[in-house]
Scaffold this active site. Structure first.
Site, PDB file in Angstrom:
ATOM      1  CG  ASP A  91      -3.955   4.969   1.563  1.00 34.20           C
ATOM      2  OD1 ASP A  91      -4.107   3.917   2.202  1.00 34.20           O
ATOM      3  OD2 ASP A  91      -3.266   5.928   1.968  1.00 34.20           O
ATOM      4  CD  GLU A 139      -6.815   4.027   8.877  1.00 31.87           C
ATOM      5  OE1 GLU A 139      -6.576   5.106   9.451  1.00 31.87           O
ATOM      6  OE2 GLU A 139      -5.917   3.272   8.460  1.00 31.87           O
TER       7      GLU A 139
END
Length: 314
Positions: free
Chosen positions: A27, A201
């Site tokens: 991420d 997401e």
């Protein structure tokens, strides 16, 4: 100005993005101050990496030494000190870093905010200031308050977009003073899929040439070489949507034009961030390296645009 300082005058297409060094990352997001690049990513206390050339990377520690005290009220079951999915932006002379506190597979989650006036640990003014809770979700909500991203619209209004699974990704208006949701702000849906589980997401919104572009990750991360993560995009004239893909399908109905589905080595690319500098653009994400037993690995690549204004990678 929003995000002008970190990348002003830099041509991303002229940089060698052949990455080396300490590349474990999940991420990731990127910023720049002076002559130094900084990557922030999921890990103990939010992990930080740095590079002077964009190619050679080293780890330099974390923002937090332990879980922030405020998070225990909203995510009491969390014990390990990994903080997820940071987002870094430069706004009105301050670096804003949003991050997630959660446990895997649950929507008892919260987004926090920390600020700094510099990213350089050697600067005497270097100090991360914990601004605490921004927004949270509970098991009674139909959304998951993780994977934040700050976007300032063309009128100068800041918004936070976020989300993972459940009913999809959300957008909420922020107070420019606190950089937290305005009193009474409506929680808006901006992308979702039609099947269950709702495998979408990590939204990331940018503005370019008359459109807001929403990049998201489809399918499953965190499974090493079995991961199915992939990056898609849609766009809208208005920040609140409706976002549609190249075929005109709404992102609220599972639409999304593919950017990257990976290859034999780089499995499951996802949780991307996108940055603009002049006419050049940059895609930052992680992928699972099949040559390293599925290790999540930092990827930084030029992002190009076709004649109709749709992004792609080579």
């Amino acid at each position: 100005m929003f995000n002008s300082k970190p990348f002003e005058g830099i041509n991303f297409y002229e940089i060698d993005w052949n990455l080396k060094g300490q590349l474990w990352a999940h991420d990731p997001v990127i910023s720049r101050e002076g002559d130094c690049w900084y990557v922030f990513h999921t890990g103990r206390g939010v992990q930080i990496k740095t590079s002077t050339d964009g190619s050679n990377w080293k780890a330099i520690g974390s923002i937090f030494e332990s879980l922030p005290e405020w998070s225990k009220e909203f995510v009491p079951e969390k014990e390990e000190d990994s903080l997820w999915a940071p987002d870094i932006s430069y706004y009105n002379g301050i670096y804003y870093l949003y991050y997630s506190v959660s446990t895997f597979g649950k929507n008892t989650s919260a987004i926090g905010l920390v600020t700094n006036t510099t990213l350089d640990p050697n600067n005497p003014d270097y100090k991360w200031v914990d601004k605490g809770h921004v927004i949270h979700s509970t098991e009674n909500d139909d959304y998951n308050a993780i994977d934040p991203n700050l976007i300032v619209d063309q009128q100068g209004q800041p918004w936070l977009n976020f989300g993972s699974f459940w009913s999809g990704n959300k957008l909420i208006k922020l107070d420019p003073e606190t950089m937290k949701p305005q009193a009474g702000a409506e929680l808006l849906g901006i992308s979702s899929r039609t099947e269950q589980p709702n495998t979408i997401e990590a939204p990331f919104i940018i503005y370019r040439n008359g459109y807001y572009y929403q990049f998201v990750s489809f399918d499953f991360c965190c499974r090493g070489v079995e991961s199915t993560y992939n990056i898609v995009v849609g766009r809208s004239k208005d920040i609140t949507g409706t976002y549609v893909d190249k075929e005109g399908v709404s992102m609220m109905q599972g639409g999304g034009t593919s950017i990257d589905t990976g290859d034999d080595r780089w499995i499951g690319p996802g949780h991307c961030a996108v940055y603009l500098s002049g006419d050049s653009s940059l895609l930052v994400n992680h992928a699972y390296d099949a040559l390293e037993e599925g290790k999540p690995t930092l990827q930084i690549r030029p992002l190009y645009w076709d004649s109709e204004g749709w992004p792609y990678v080579k």
